[in-house]
Write a protein that holds these residues in place. Sequence first.
Motif, short mmCIF file in Angstrom:
data_model
loop_
_atom_site.label_atom_id
_atom_site.label_comp_id
_atom_site.label_asym_id
_atom_site.label_seq_id
_atom_site.Cartn_x
_atom_site.Cartn_y
_atom_site.Cartn_z
N LEU A 60 -2.19 -3.55 -3.21
CA LEU A 60 -2.91 -3.00 -4.35
C LEU A 60 -2.67 -3.87 -5.58
O LEU A 60 -1.60 -4.47 -5.73
N ASP A 97 0.81 -1.22 0.00
CA ASP A 97 0.00 0.00 0.00
C ASP A 97 0.84 1.27 0.00
O ASP A 97 0.31 2.36 -0.23
N HIS A 99 -7.92 -2.93 -3.87
CA HIS A 99 -7.03 -3.18 -2.73
C HIS A 99 -7.56 -4.35 -1.90
O HIS A 99 -8.75 -4.65 -1.90
#
Length: 427
Positions: free
Chosen positions: A375, A332, A396
């Motif tokens: 992601l 992330d 995500h």
Amino acid sequence: MEPIIAVKGLGKAYQIRTGEKKRYHTLRDDLFESARGLIQGTWGRLAGGKAAPTRTEEFWALKDINLEIYPGEVVGIIGRNGAGKSTLLKILSRVVQPTTGEAVLYGRIASLLEVGTGFHPELTGRENIFMSGVVLGMKQAEVRRKFDEIVAFAEVEKFLDTPVKRYSSGMYVRLAFAVAAHLEPDILLVDEVLAVGDAAFQRKCLGKMEDVAKNQGRTVLFVSHNMGIVTQLCTRGIYLKQGQISETGDINSVVSSYLLSDVANDASRTLHPSGLDEQDKKAIFFRTIQIKNQEGELSSEFDVRYPFYIHLTYEVAQSLKNAELSLRIDTDDGRPVFTTHQSDCNTECLNFREIGVHDTNIKIPAMFLMPGAYLVTIGAHEPMVQVYDSHENLIHFRVIETGTKLAKYQQHQKSGVVMIDLPWQQD
């Protein structure tokens, strides 16, 4: 066997004042309003003025809680923020009175709630240890017998004669936990206050709680958002949702239900709807992406112990050669973890792409990605020539620590982004 904790029809309601939101006020406005309120308070009644009506709204933090907990059980209480976990422990600790129902507990109770409860701030660490023993109904001789163990565990020898109000939050928690765990309570109630301590002390606390529960046969209720610690420590789980018990039972089953709740909305995206005009179609493009757990259910949070799947639906509008599909996983914070290509497992797909709608699944193995947030980026392209369709950071998902050998380490990101067992050969 009789329960050591019996809860029947338990509820807790709070009165919340509601009203219109006030506009932004300057200091001058506040001073003017204060002066006007002072005048109205003395003269308003004479002028027939009325105070603005206040409205209250009833909010149930807990409602209709029924449960029985038996001696020796280690119970994890889980749920999202605001679910009522801490409120339940406060009622069991006799810190908060319930609005309805009752909670009956048998035996000595020691609780470790938020930082700042349990000790008298003006008393020294030494004095608070003895005071806690008295509250538990212990004799001074019993407390003295445990005193050295408590001090050694808490690592606060130099500050024993200092008022605890001068302790750091970490020192306070260390001493509070040492007292709660060593004074031989029949029931130990622990909120997620341990997050204040450092990683080494957290491991020490977990080891002590395991000893208290498994070797000494005490009953432990533990609130935490760390699913790895919960599954490692507890055998039974209680999942609270909006103040009510959503599920109770085997800890692994309860944790699974918790992870699957309220997450399906982030697990599916439509990229190009069906029914596009031919002139609007790319030569190859993605229609949908979905993430599913090992049961085939949509989810965006996954138990690290089980595999999960990324499902892609794509359409080939023109006959193509050398068209590749790729998927990249990033952390992330933007660090690439890996990239996989469809041709890695099926080289023939590069030779010819048949016109039509197709589906493909990418399996992410169990015990592969480190716990954390990730992601997904996907692309359809002819390598080194052209890009047909691309979607950056499209969706995500989160991998949840639920009991691997890494659960004892708090900062997973410092251990890498994937888990892999390599052979170590002794020379």
